[in-house]
Scaffold this motif. Sequence first.
Motif, PDB file in Angstrom:
ATOM      1  N   TYR A 158      -8.086   3.990  -1.975  1.00  0.00           N
ATOM      2  CA  TYR A 158      -8.646   3.670  -0.666  1.00  0.00           C
ATOM      3  C   TYR A 158      -9.502   4.831  -0.200  1.00  0.00           C
ATOM      4  O   TYR A 158      -9.367   5.945  -0.707  1.00  0.00           O
ATOM      5  CB  TYR A 158      -7.546   3.345   0.355  1.00  0.00           C
ATOM      6  CG  TYR A 158      -6.616   4.505   0.660  1.00  0.00           C
ATOM      7  CD1 TYR A 158      -6.886   5.380   1.710  1.00  0.00           C
ATOM      8  CD2 TYR A 158      -5.485   4.732  -0.103  1.00  0.00           C
ATOM      9  CE1 TYR A 158      -6.043   6.442   1.983  1.00  0.00           C
ATOM     10  CE2 TYR A 158      -4.638   5.787   0.168  1.00  0.00           C
ATOM     11  CZ  TYR A 158      -4.915   6.643   1.210  1.00  0.00           C
ATOM     12  OH  TYR A 158      -4.091   7.704   1.482  1.00  0.00           O
ATOM     13  N   ILE A 159     -10.390   4.553   0.710  1.00  0.00           N
ATOM     14  CA  ILE A 159     -11.207   5.605   1.319  1.00  0.00           C
ATOM     15  C   ILE A 159     -10.323   6.284   2.367  1.00  0.00           C
ATOM     16  O   ILE A 159      -9.907   5.651   3.325  1.00  0.00           O
ATOM     17  CB  ILE A 159     -12.465   5.025   1.988  1.00  0.00           C
ATOM     18  CG1 ILE A 159     -13.245   4.166   1.021  1.00  0.00           C
ATOM     19  CG2 ILE A 159     -13.275   6.121   2.653  1.00  0.00           C
ATOM     20  CD1 ILE A 159     -14.293   4.831   0.218  1.00  0.00           C
ATOM     21  N   GLY A 160     -10.029   7.553   2.176  1.00  0.00           N
ATOM     22  CA  GLY A 160      -9.164   8.275   3.103  1.00  0.00           C
ATOM     23  C   GLY A 160      -9.893   8.729   4.344  1.00  0.00           C
ATOM     24  O   GLY A 160      -9.395   8.573   5.455  1.00  0.00           O
ATOM     25  N   SER A 161     -11.084   9.286   4.159  1.00  0.00           N
ATOM     26  CA  SER A 161     -11.875   9.775   5.289  1.00  0.00           C
ATOM     27  C   SER A 161     -13.349   9.544   5.022  1.00  0.00           C
ATOM     28  O   SER A 161     -13.788   9.576   3.875  1.00  0.00           O
ATOM     29  CB  SER A 161     -11.657  11.279   5.514  1.00  0.00           C
ATOM     30  OG  SER A 161     -10.330  11.560   5.851  1.00  0.00           O
ATOM     31  N   ILE A 162     -14.067   9.340   6.092  1.00  0.00           N
ATOM     32  CA  ILE A 162     -15.521   9.251   6.042  1.00  0.00           C
ATOM     33  C   ILE A 162     -16.050  10.377   6.919  1.00  0.00           C
ATOM     34  O   ILE A 162     -15.647  10.508   8.084  1.00  0.00           O
ATOM     35  CB  ILE A 162     -16.013   7.893   6.564  1.00  0.00           C
ATOM     36  CG1 ILE A 162     -15.497   6.780   5.656  1.00  0.00           C
ATOM     37  CG2 ILE A 162     -17.540   7.864   6.673  1.00  0.00           C
ATOM     38  CD1 ILE A 162     -15.719   5.391   6.188  1.00  0.00           C
TER      39      ILE A 162
ATOM     40  N   PRO B 246      -8.718   5.312  14.418  1.00  0.00           N
ATOM     41  CA  PRO B 246      -8.511   4.229  15.372  1.00  0.00           C
ATOM     42  C   PRO B 246      -7.024   3.953  15.566  1.00  0.00           C
ATOM     43  O   PRO B 246      -6.216   4.239  14.669  1.00  0.00           O
ATOM     44  CB  PRO B 246      -9.189   3.025  14.718  1.00  0.00           C
ATOM     45  CG  PRO B 246     -10.043   3.558  13.632  1.00  0.00           C
ATOM     46  CD  PRO B 246      -9.424   4.860  13.215  1.00  0.00           C
ATOM     47  N   PRO B 247      -6.665   3.375  16.709  1.00  0.00           N
ATOM     48  CA  PRO B 247      -5.256   3.027  16.932  1.00  0.00           C
ATOM     49  C   PRO B 247      -4.743   2.107  15.817  1.00  0.00           C
ATOM     50  O   PRO B 247      -5.415   1.160  15.433  1.00  0.00           O
ATOM     51  CB  PRO B 247      -5.266   2.283  18.270  1.00  0.00           C
ATOM     52  CG  PRO B 247      -6.582   2.567  18.894  1.00  0.00           C
ATOM     53  CD  PRO B 247      -7.530   2.939  17.800  1.00  0.00           C
ATOM     54  N   GLY B 248      -3.578   2.429  15.284  1.00  0.00           N
ATOM     55  CA  GLY B 248      -2.967   1.590  14.262  1.00  0.00           C
ATOM     56  C   GLY B 248      -3.500   1.804  12.857  1.00  0.00           C
ATOM     57  O   GLY B 248      -3.030   1.182  11.917  1.00  0.00           O
ATOM     58  N   SER B 249      -4.465   2.685  12.689  1.00  0.00           N
ATOM     59  CA  SER B 249      -5.041   2.924  11.363  1.00  0.00           C
ATOM     60  C   SER B 249      -4.100   3.784  10.535  1.00  0.00           C
ATOM     61  O   SER B 249      -3.595   4.797  11.010  1.00  0.00           O
ATOM     62  CB  SER B 249      -6.393   3.627  11.505  1.00  0.00           C
ATOM     63  OG  SER B 249      -6.928   3.930  10.248  1.00  0.00           O
ATOM     64  N   SER B 250      -3.891   3.394   9.300  1.00  0.00           N
ATOM     65  CA  SER B 250      -3.006   4.175   8.445  1.00  0.00           C
ATOM     66  C   SER B 250      -3.718   4.796   7.251  1.00  0.00           C
ATOM     67  O   SER B 250      -3.152   5.648   6.583  1.00  0.00           O
ATOM     68  CB  SER B 250      -1.853   3.300   7.951  1.00  0.00           C
ATOM     69  OG  SER B 250      -2.353   2.235   7.167  1.00  0.00           O
ATOM     70  N   GLU B 251      -4.943   4.368   6.974  1.00  0.00           N
ATOM     71  CA  GLU B 251      -5.611   4.911   5.792  1.00  0.00           C
ATOM     72  C   GLU B 251      -6.957   5.540   6.119  1.00  0.00           C
ATOM     73  O   GLU B 251      -7.104   6.739   6.042  1.00  0.00           O
ATOM     74  CB  GLU B 251      -5.742   3.830   4.712  1.00  0.00           C
ATOM     75  CG  GLU B 251      -4.380   3.434   4.161  1.00  0.00           C
ATOM     76  CD  GLU B 251      -4.451   2.380   3.088  1.00  0.00           C
ATOM     77  OE1 GLU B 251      -5.450   1.645   3.022  1.00  0.00           O
ATOM     78  OE2 GLU B 251      -3.495   2.287   2.306  1.00  0.00           O
ATOM     79  N   THR B 252      -7.951   4.770   6.467  1.00  0.00           N
ATOM     80  CA  THR B 252      -9.293   5.310   6.656  1.00  0.00           C
ATOM     81  C   THR B 252      -9.406   6.021   8.009  1.00  0.00           C
ATOM     82  O   THR B 252      -9.029   5.481   9.044  1.00  0.00           O
ATOM     83  CB  THR B 252     -10.351   4.201   6.551  1.00  0.00           C
ATOM     84  OG1 THR B 252     -10.175   3.525   5.314  1.00  0.00           O
ATOM     85  CG2 THR B 252     -11.743   4.775   6.613  1.00  0.00           C
TER      86      THR B 252
END
Length: 131
Positions: free
Chosen positions: A4-8, A47-53
Amino acid sequence: MKQYIGSIALVVADYDEAIDWYTRVLGFTLVEDTDMGGGKRWVVVAPPGSSETRLLLAKATNAGQSSRVGDQTGGRVFLLLHTDDFWRDYRRMDAAGVTFCEAPRDEAYGTVVVFQDLYGNKWDLLQLKQD
């Protein structure tokens, strides 16, 4: 295998004004703000609820990077912020002073509106239709 994309990385003019805007206006969570020395920081918001990106707020450090602040994609939509309640988030963002580039619209894939972040990068706020 899972990937998965961890950070942008998002190039910003100033760490603190970017943190303020993303947390106050969009309601993102400040995940990390670590001093790396020499004026550099590792700043991550999500973002609220984001667990990966997540977004890595990367301060521009030279003229070339500064020229990209607010225009990382040549005027195209850069990021898509998915939501489970379009109208809740649209109203909250509108009340917080977000600049919208158009009126919300219904498309075959869902409800969407283009907005700008504090530097002018274009985003979609998007609620996908359920199958």
